[in-house]
Design a protein around this motif. Structure first.
Motif, PDB file in Angstrom:
ATOM      1  N   ALA A  33       0.832  -1.207   0.000  1.00 21.60           N
ATOM      2  CA  ALA A  33       0.000   0.000   0.000  1.00 21.60           C
ATOM      3  C   ALA A  33       0.867   1.258   0.000  1.00 21.60           C
ATOM      4  O   ALA A  33       0.568   2.225  -0.703  1.00 21.60           O
ATOM      5  CB  ALA A  33      -0.931  -0.009   1.209  1.00 21.60           C
ATOM      6  N   ILE A  34       1.945   1.248   0.757  1.00 22.60           N
ATOM      7  CA  ILE A  34       2.851   2.397   0.797  1.00 22.60           C
ATOM      8  C   ILE A  34       3.523   2.585  -0.556  1.00 22.60           C
ATOM      9  O   ILE A  34       3.583   3.701  -1.084  1.00 22.60           O
ATOM     10  CB  ILE A  34       3.889   2.232   1.924  1.00 22.60           C
ATOM     11  N   ASP A  35       4.019   1.496  -1.139  1.00 20.98           N
ATOM     12  CA  ASP A  35       4.654   1.582  -2.460  1.00 20.98           C
ATOM     13  C   ASP A  35       3.677   2.115  -3.504  1.00 20.98           C
ATOM     14  O   ASP A  35       4.020   2.975  -4.318  1.00 20.98           O
ATOM     15  CB  ASP A  35       5.167   0.214  -2.902  1.00 20.98           C
ATOM     16  N   TYR A  36       2.458   1.610  -3.489  1.00 20.89           N
ATOM     17  CA  TYR A  36       1.424   2.026  -4.431  1.00 20.89           C
ATOM     18  C   TYR A  36       1.142   3.524  -4.279  1.00 20.89           C
ATOM     19  O   TYR A  36       1.091   4.259  -5.264  1.00 20.89           O
ATOM     20  CB  TYR A  36       0.158   1.209  -4.189  1.00 20.89           C
ATOM     21  N   TYR A  37       0.979   3.961  -3.053  1.00 26.71           N
ATOM     22  CA  TYR A  37       0.718   5.376  -2.781  1.00 26.71           C
ATOM     23  C   TYR A  37       1.856   6.256  -3.295  1.00 26.71           C
ATOM     24  O   TYR A  37       1.625   7.246  -3.993  1.00 26.71           O
ATOM     25  CB  TYR A  37       0.516   5.593  -1.277  1.00 26.71           C
ATOM     26  N   LEU A  38       3.087   5.908  -2.960  1.00 20.83           N
ATOM     27  CA  LEU A  38       4.229   6.727  -3.362  1.00 20.83           C
ATOM     28  C   LEU A  38       4.371   6.787  -4.879  1.00 20.83           C
ATOM     29  O   LEU A  38       4.688   7.839  -5.440  1.00 20.83           O
ATOM     30  CB  LEU A  38       5.512   6.192  -2.721  1.00 20.83           C
ATOM     31  N   GLU A  39       4.120   5.680  -5.554  1.00 25.51           N
ATOM     32  CA  GLU A  39       4.194   5.657  -7.010  1.00 25.51           C
ATOM     33  C   GLU A  39       3.132   6.563  -7.632  1.00 25.51           C
ATOM     34  O   GLU A  39       3.411   7.329  -8.549  1.00 25.51           O
ATOM     35  CB  GLU A  39       4.010   4.227  -7.518  1.00 25.51           C
ATOM     36  N   HIS A  40       1.918   6.509  -7.107  1.00 22.94           N
ATOM     37  CA  HIS A  40       0.838   7.284  -7.689  1.00 22.94           C
ATOM     38  C   HIS A  40       0.910   8.769  -7.339  1.00 22.94           C
ATOM     39  O   HIS A  40       0.510   9.609  -8.138  1.00 22.94           O
ATOM     40  CB  HIS A  40      -0.518   6.679  -7.315  1.00 22.94           C
ATOM     41  N   VAL A  41       1.433   9.100  -6.192  1.00 18.09           N
ATOM     42  CA  VAL A  41       1.631  10.509  -5.848  1.00 18.09           C
ATOM     43  C   VAL A  41       2.636  11.125  -6.815  1.00 18.09           C
ATOM     44  O   VAL A  41       2.432  12.241  -7.305  1.00 18.09           O
ATOM     45  CB  VAL A  41       2.098  10.667  -4.383  1.00 18.09           C
ATOM     46  N   ASP A  43       3.227  10.125  -9.871  1.00 18.84           N
ATOM     47  CA  ASP A  43       2.527  10.236 -11.156  1.00 18.84           C
ATOM     48  C   ASP A  43       1.615  11.458 -11.165  1.00 18.84           C
ATOM     49  O   ASP A  43       1.548  12.183 -12.154  1.00 18.84           O
ATOM     50  CB  ASP A  43       1.699   8.983 -11.445  1.00 18.84           C
ATOM     51  N   ASP A  44       0.894  11.674 -10.071  1.00 23.34           N
ATOM     52  CA  ASP A  44      -0.017  12.821  -9.974  1.00 23.34           C
ATOM     53  C   ASP A  44       0.751  14.139 -10.059  1.00 23.34           C
ATOM     54  O   ASP A  44       0.304  15.087 -10.710  1.00 23.34           O
ATOM     55  CB  ASP A  44      -0.826  12.774  -8.682  1.00 23.34           C
ATOM     56  N   GLU A  45       1.893  14.203  -9.396  1.00 25.48           N
ATOM     57  CA  GLU A  45       2.699  15.424  -9.428  1.00 25.48           C
ATOM     58  C   GLU A  45       3.209  15.698 -10.836  1.00 25.48           C
ATOM     59  O   GLU A  45       3.202  16.843 -11.299  1.00 25.48           O
ATOM     60  CB  GLU A  45       3.856  15.324  -8.438  1.00 25.48           C
ATOM     61  N   LEU A  46       3.638  14.654 -11.544  1.00 25.05           N
ATOM     62  CA  LEU A  46       4.104  14.816 -12.916  1.00 25.05           C
ATOM     63  C   LEU A  46       2.955  15.265 -13.811  1.00 25.05           C
ATOM     64  O   LEU A  46       3.113  16.186 -14.629  1.00 25.05           O
ATOM     65  CB  LEU A  46       4.702  13.510 -13.440  1.00 25.05           C
ATOM     66  N   THR A  47       1.789  14.661 -13.657  1.00 26.28           N
ATOM     67  CA  THR A  47       0.620  15.043 -14.446  1.00 26.28           C
ATOM     68  C   THR A  47       0.264  16.504 -14.203  1.00 26.28           C
ATOM     69  O   THR A  47      -0.014  17.252 -15.157  1.00 26.28           O
ATOM     70  CB  THR A  47      -0.577  14.143 -14.108  1.00 26.28           C
ATOM     71  N   ASP A  48       0.262  16.922 -12.947  1.00 26.17           N
ATOM     72  CA  ASP A  48      -0.045  18.322 -12.617  1.00 26.17           C
ATOM     73  C   ASP A  48       0.968  19.272 -13.257  1.00 26.17           C
ATOM     74  O   ASP A  48       0.590  20.316 -13.798  1.00 26.17           O
ATOM     75  CB  ASP A  48      -0.063  18.536 -11.107  1.00 26.17           C
TER      76      ASP A  48
END
Length: 67
Positions: A33-41, A43-48
């Protein structure tokens, strides 16, 4: 590195049930869950950042399309 993670009783029970359902340990589920969260955060920052850059680059076009 070791650390202590304090969960509520409800969180602990939900984690226990999820781990049991998946046939994994509570630690394995929590680490995933921690790995998943860190990966997606990330991705979200790059998208923004890309969206902001695109908005600046095409600001005039976007304004005209909005008229």
């Amino acid at each position: 590195m070791a650390m202590t993670l304090r969960l509520t009783d409800e969180q602990t029970e939900a984690l226990r049930k999820r781990a049991e359902f998946e046939g994994r340990s509570m630690q394995q589920v929590a680490l995933h869950a921690i790995d998943y969260y860190l990966e997606h955060v990330s991705d979200d920052e790059l998208t923004d950042a890309l969206a902001e850059k695109g908005a600046r680059r095409f600001a005039d076009l976007l304004r005209r399309l909005g008229e």
